[in-house]
Design a protein around this motif. Structure first.
Motif, PDB file in Angstrom:
ATOM      1  N   TRP A 180       4.604  -0.858   8.695  1.00 17.77           N
ATOM      2  CA  TRP A 180       5.953  -0.436   9.097  1.00 17.77           C
ATOM      3  C   TRP A 180       6.957  -1.337   9.503  1.00 17.77           C
ATOM      4  N   ALA A 181       6.269  -2.385  10.038  1.00 22.75           N
ATOM      5  CA  ALA A 181       7.180  -3.501  10.810  1.00 22.75           C
ATOM      6  C   ALA A 181       7.875  -4.433   9.579  1.00 22.75           C
ATOM      7  N   ARG A 182       7.264  -4.144   8.423  1.00 22.92           N
ATOM      8  CA  ARG A 182       7.620  -5.331   7.261  1.00 22.92           C
ATOM      9  C   ARG A 182       8.726  -4.697   6.437  1.00 22.92           C
ATOM     10  N   ASP A 183       9.388  -5.232   5.491  1.00 23.69           N
ATOM     11  CA  ASP A 183      10.512  -4.711   4.741  1.00 23.69           C
ATOM     12  C   ASP A 183       9.963  -3.616   3.884  1.00 23.69           C
ATOM     13  N   GLY A 184      10.532  -2.667   3.878  1.00 22.46           N
ATOM     14  CA  GLY A 184      10.277  -1.489   3.137  1.00 22.46           C
ATOM     15  C   GLY A 184       9.946  -1.557   1.406  1.00 22.46           C
ATOM     16  N   ARG A 185      10.911  -2.130   1.190  1.00 21.94           N
ATOM     17  CA  ARG A 185      11.102  -2.500  -0.321  1.00 21.94           C
ATOM     18  C   ARG A 185       9.896  -3.527  -0.805  1.00 21.94           C
ATOM     19  N   GLU A 186       9.667  -4.383   0.057  1.00 26.23           N
ATOM     20  CA  GLU A 186       8.560  -5.534  -0.293  1.00 26.23           C
ATOM     21  C   GLU A 186       7.083  -4.630  -0.130  1.00 26.23           C
ATOM     22  N   LEU A 187       7.151  -3.942   0.881  1.00 27.05           N
ATOM     23  CA  LEU A 187       5.761  -3.051   1.139  1.00 27.05           C
ATOM     24  C   LEU A 187       5.625  -2.215  -0.021  1.00 27.05           C
ATOM     25  N   LEU A 188       6.607  -1.606  -0.713  1.00 27.02           N
ATOM     26  CA  LEU A 188       6.461  -0.463  -1.481  1.00 27.02           C
ATOM     27  C   LEU A 188       5.979  -1.359  -2.856  1.00 27.02           C
ATOM     28  N   ALA A 189       6.623  -2.188  -3.031  1.00 24.60           N
ATOM     29  CA  ALA A 189       6.341  -3.069  -4.245  1.00 24.60           C
ATOM     30  C   ALA A 189       4.843  -3.708  -4.155  1.00 24.60           C
ATOM     31  N   GLU A 190       4.523  -3.855  -3.127  1.00 23.02           N
ATOM     32  CA  GLU A 190       3.031  -4.632  -2.765  1.00 23.02           C
ATOM     33  C   GLU A 190       2.269  -3.526  -3.334  1.00 23.02           C
ATOM     34  N   THR A 191       2.376  -2.086  -2.757  1.00 19.41           N
ATOM     35  CA  THR A 191       1.649  -1.127  -2.727  1.00 19.41           C
ATOM     36  C   THR A 191       1.435  -0.605  -4.123  1.00 19.41           C
ATOM     37  N   ALA A 192       2.391  -0.513  -5.045  1.00 19.64           N
ATOM     38  CA  ALA A 192       2.392  -0.361  -6.294  1.00 19.64           C
ATOM     39  C   ALA A 192       1.707  -1.203  -6.973  1.00 19.64           C
ATOM     40  N   ALA A 193       1.725  -2.633  -6.564  1.00 19.92           N
ATOM     41  CA  ALA A 193       0.721  -3.758  -7.287  1.00 19.92           C
ATOM     42  C   ALA A 193      -0.626  -3.624  -6.852  1.00 19.92           C
ATOM     43  N   ARG A 194      -0.897  -3.139  -5.722  1.00 18.45           N
ATOM     44  CA  ARG A 194      -2.401  -2.768  -5.194  1.00 18.45           C
ATOM     45  C   ARG A 194      -2.823  -1.817  -6.036  1.00 18.45           C
ATOM     46  N   PHE A 195      -2.149  -0.702  -5.963  1.00 20.95           N
ATOM     47  CA  PHE A 195      -2.531   0.401  -6.852  1.00 20.95           C
ATOM     48  C   PHE A 195      -3.096   0.013  -8.407  1.00 20.95           C
TER      49      PHE A 195
END
Lengths: 265, 265
Positions: B245-260
């Motif tokens: 949650w301390a990270r940039d939200g857009r970057e985290l969402l993109a990372e999460t999509a890639a990890r998925f």
């Protein structure tokens, strides 16, 4: 470990003053004080050692690590025998680094028990697999329920391998009372330990075990299950808690003895 | 909640840029932004709301508290319907202060479901009981396993009450794959959520869910279980983690999509 702030001589003296006749010991303080010296200390005081904690950590894949773990567990058996206890508690170990294979880790525990069970029996010692709370499944113990512990133990004779019933680890499990009956029917309840469940859990969750009476667990209910299953052995109180360890050890031991009478006497 | 650092408009925009067509929402941000405004926001963006989190907390003994909880859950059903999702996730609630009675708490959940199930059905919403990891049994959810959740759900029609399958909460349980099959056979897998198990757990343990791929859980294995059980619905990634949650939200969402895609695609 409940009063690890006390030295072994202080512990033995405090037990004498409180009329506590049985004590469970951990390997590290015994090794630090000396095995023979500890054996003499408790023997001279007339104290019975209920269990030695702990062997285990049997989930490594690396052959050298596995051989080292077996050697260490043989030493733990030797130490238990020297201390005059017939029970060695096992914390089985977590997942190796990078592994996601719980099933494989559990099978490696079985492989190790096939070696260690006969060794322990030859030395008059029983192994007691302790299921740890599922919050420890990855880093400490892949055996998370009494059912899993018994599935492992029942591959071997009860005189070699049984289980540890610890309220802290199993209190949430509605299947645990039936598994205690299963363990008792097979003569596999090798020790019974009490600690209470309190929240919030501390970082790392290891040292958050609550003083009995302070939390969510009905100690008398669980004592009833093990007694109904035929268990007549000692009942241990095992608290890991930084706040309790920061207190005066003698006062904590006296409080613990009083709580035991109040909640499980 | 995975990217709670994003406002709802930011979330919707980021989903559009990443090609994410489905989103699970939590009540608090929806209420803060406004229910009708949120419904319009996602509708205009062509986003499907997979589930609303969360109802529940149904274990109180006090009559006024119980009535208040039922009212709040009816409002949650209304909100789910307004957002166009057919699934409301339930976190059942922990033990009332001072109580040690897990069984009684679980029965009070059943009593509440008897009221809420028909109400939800009338509004086109299914309730999805989420078993939470046993480390939450005292303070958040007395339903700790899929077996317990199904024992509750099966008292009611599947169109009213099913379960949430969340890898984080059940990965340690060797009985869970069989329970997923049981849930699927009954048409009761109402949603499927991913998070990874990482240690050390933080103080309070709530916000320690790991990014998928970072921990001990084989996501594809669990996806296989729910697919074999007939589940064809959306797969949600639900991370609660202060560091994320301390990270940039857009970057985290993109990372999460890639990890998925990498671990569960």
């Amino acid at each position: 470990m409940t009063v690890k702030q006390l030295s072994l001589p202080e512990l033995v003296e405090a037990c004498g003053q409180l009329g506590v006749a049985n004590v469970g010991l951990w390997r590290e303080p015994v090794q630090a004080y000396g095995l023979e010296a500890t054996a003499k200390l408790v023997r001279d005081a007339g104290l019975t050692v209920t269990t030695l904690c702990r062997g285990g950590f049997l989930t490594a894949v690396d052959p050298a690590e596995r051989a080292g773990a077996l050697d260490d567990n043989r030493r733990a058996v030797d130490e238990a025998a020297a201390l005059g206890t017939d029970t060695l508690v096992l914390v089985s170990g977590g997942l190796p680094a990078g592994s996601k294979d719980l099933h494989g880790a559990r099978e490696r525990i079985a492989d190790a028990l096939a070696v260690l069970g006969p060794y322990a029996e030859d030395h008059g010692v029983k192994l007691a697999i302790e299921p740890l709370h599922p919050m420890f499944a990855s880093d400490r113990c892949v055996v998370s329920t009494l059912a899993q512990a018994l599935d492992l133990a029942e591959r071997f004779p009860a005189r070699q391998v049984g289980v540890t019933v610890d309220t802290y680890h199993i209190w949430w499990d509605d299947n645990a009372p039936a598994q205690i009956a299963r363990a008792g029917a097979g003569g596999r309840i090798h020790t019974f330990q009490l600690a209470d469940w309190i929240t919030p859990l501390p970082e790392g969750v290891l040292n958050g075990r609550g003083q009995i009476g302070d939390g969510s667990i009905d100690m008398r209910e669980w004592k009833g299950y093990v007694e109904a299953a035929g268990y007549t052995g000692a009942i241990e109180v095992e608290l890991f808690n930084d706040r309790l360890w920061a207190r005066d050890g003698r006062e904590l031991l006296a409080e613990t003895a009083a709580r035991f009478v109040e909640h499980a006497g």
